[in-house]
Design an enzyme around this catalytic site. Structure first.
Site, mmCIF file in Angstrom:
data_model
loop_
_atom_site.group_PDB
_atom_site.id
_atom_site.type_symbol
_atom_site.label_atom_id
_atom_site.label_comp_id
_atom_site.label_asym_id
_atom_site.label_seq_id
_atom_site.Cartn_x
_atom_site.Cartn_y
_atom_site.Cartn_z
ATOM 1 N N THR A 47 0.752 -1.239 0.062
ATOM 2 C CA THR A 47 -0.015 0.070 -0.035
ATOM 3 C C THR A 47 0.961 1.213 -0.004
ATOM 4 O O THR A 47 0.736 2.317 -0.515
ATOM 5 C CB THR A 47 -0.722 -0.039 1.175
ATOM 6 N N TYR A 135 5.807 -11.984 5.640
ATOM 7 C CA TYR A 135 4.437 -11.562 4.640
ATOM 8 C C TYR A 135 4.081 -12.612 3.758
ATOM 9 O O TYR A 135 4.822 -12.691 2.721
ATOM 10 C CB TYR A 135 4.998 -10.239 4.215
ATOM 11 N N LYS A 161 2.210 -11.814 8.826
ATOM 12 C CA LYS A 161 1.391 -11.036 8.278
ATOM 13 C C LYS A 161 0.690 -11.889 6.923
ATOM 14 O O LYS A 161 1.126 -12.115 5.958
ATOM 15 C CB LYS A 161 1.905 -9.764 7.369
ATOM 16 N N ASP A 188 -8.544 -7.302 4.196
ATOM 17 C CA ASP A 188 -9.585 -6.378 4.774
ATOM 18 C C ASP A 188 -10.824 -6.830 4.801
ATOM 19 O O ASP A 188 -11.710 -6.639 5.579
ATOM 20 C CB ASP A 188 -9.460 -4.749 4.107
HETATM 21 C C1 HMN Z 1 0.590 -3.824 2.516
HETATM 22 O O1 HMN Z 1 1.576 -4.535 2.521
HETATM 23 O O2 HMN Z 1 0.653 -2.384 2.146
HETATM 24 C C2 HMN Z 1 -0.697 -4.432 2.759
HETATM 25 O O3 HMN Z 1 -1.083 -4.482 4.277
HETATM 26 C C3 HMN Z 1 -1.573 -5.024 1.916
HETATM 27 C C4 HMN Z 1 -2.641 -5.662 2.087
HETATM 28 O O4 HMN Z 1 -2.803 -6.768 2.862
HETATM 29 C C5 HMN Z 1 -3.859 -5.567 1.051
HETATM 30 N N1 HMN Z 1 -3.318 -6.524 0.045
HETATM 31 C C6 HMN Z 1 -2.807 -6.313 -0.999
HETATM 32 O O5 HMN Z 1 -2.395 -5.291 -1.399
HETATM 33 C C7 HMN Z 1 -2.402 -7.602 -1.752
HETATM 34 C C8 HMN Z 1 -5.051 -5.517 1.544
HETATM 35 O O6 HMN Z 1 -5.312 -4.374 2.403
HETATM 36 C C9 HMN Z 1 -5.999 -5.271 0.301
HETATM 37 O O7 HMN Z 1 -5.803 -4.337 -0.421
HETATM 38 C C10 HMN Z 1 -7.457 -5.441 0.725
HETATM 39 O O8 HMN Z 1 -7.696 -6.571 1.563
HETATM 40 C C11 HMN Z 1 -8.377 -5.365 -0.337
HETATM 41 O O9 HMN Z 1 -8.357 -6.588 -1.320
#
Ligand code: HMN
Length: 287
Positions: A47, A135, A161, A188
């Site tokens: 993110t 992760y 994670k 999420d």
């Molecule tokens: C990160 O490393 O920024 C995250 O925590 C990523 C996070 O787990 C997201 N997964 C991915 O980007 C693959 C989720 O928040 C995801 O955006 C959300 O569940 C919507 O699908």
């Protein structure tokens, strides 16, 4: 690390109109999230657009957030890169900067062997005294349960994670590895499931945008009020599924701006919303 639980935004990185890191906006975003009572922050992950940033920029983000947070909430930094050498450099920098835990995706792209991935975690974890959170994410290649078990034997590798959707493994980790092996649920849209299957906390993108919904969801699960938790998840999922096909990181940043913390723009090739797109987004979120 024991005290890093609850709702932890995978924090966005704020970029300005020229795609440069915007320190003032980052500081404002940190204050915004702390004001909204999040339990910690996870920096420079997916993110946070970290794979589109130079090592120097990633280090700068970490330093700015440590400074702005001033110890008020715990901080985790994702330090993953493909080479062990660079990851160690970022990990050691994070430790010196005052981060509380590090995290990393496995080395990706070349399809490294299980031994190579194991050695990567062992070398990176051994390079600092910080706890490491491995992760597990489909984008970088899921570990599988046996590999998680193997990684858990590395001294200092404190948890995972878990951004896979096979949540039965969360329960299995707690039963077969250790209930002290920390699990953060990373999808999420399945936060309720992750927490009720035994995750210690949740780390994800949408906790930048609507942390209070997930803080309430977490409290409801802890209180055993599954009907309330389900309703919070349903509310959140309307926003998540509206955003996912529309450039979710940019959507989260725009939503934060409407609430008073202009989190700036995304780096190319992600792109951003034009005026009409932003209006459509606003209308969709209102519904
Ligand atoms: C990160 O490393 O920024 C995250 O925590 C990523 C996070 O787990 C997201 N997964 C991915 O980007 C693959 C989720 O928040 C995801 O955006 C959300 O569940 C919507 O699908």
């Amino acid at each position: 690390i024991k005290n890093i639980t609850g709702v932890i935004p995978a924090m966005v990185t704020t970029f300005d109109e020229n795609e440069n890191f915007d320190e003032a906006r980052m500081r404002a975003a940190v204050r915004f999230l702390i004001d909204r009572k999040v339990h910690g922050l996870y920096l420079t992950g997916s993110t946070g657009e970290s794979f589109m940033m130079s090592p120097e920029e990633r280090k700068r983000v970490v330093e700015v957030v440590v400074d702005e947070t001033a110890g008020r909430i715990p901080l985790m930094a994702h330090v993953g890169a493909i080479s062990t050498k660079l990851t160690v450099e970022l990990a050691q920098h994070a430790e010196e900067a005052g981060i509380d835990a590090i995290s990393s995706v496995p080395p990706f792209y070349w399809g490294f062997s299980q031994d190579q991935v194991y050695n990567y975690y062992s070398d990176v974890t051994g390079s600092t005294s910080l706890p490491m959170i491995a992760y597990n994410v489909p984008l970088a290649g899921l570990f599988g349960f046996d590999m998680i078990k193997r990684l858990s034997t590395i001294k200092g590798l404190a948890g995972i994670k878990y951004t896979a959707t096979t949540h039965f493994e969360i329960m299995r980790i707690k039963e077969e590895i250790s209930k002290d092996f920390i699990v953060y649920s990373g999808a999420d849209e399945m936060a309720m499931s992750g927490l009720s299957f035994g995750a210690d906390g949740i780390i994800g993108s949408f906790y930048n945008l609507i942390p209070e919904v997930f803080i309430a969801l977490d409290a409801a699960v802890k209180a055993g009020d599954m009907e309330a938790a389900r309703q919070f998840q349903e509310t959140a999922n309307a926003i998540i599924f509206f955003s996912l096909p529309r450039n979710p990181i940019a959507a989260i940043k725009r939503g934060m701006a409407w609430m008073g913390a202009d989190a700036g723009l995304c780096r190319s090739p992600f792109g951003n919303f034009d005026k009409a797109g932003e209006e459509e987004l606003k209308a969709g979120f209102r519904k």
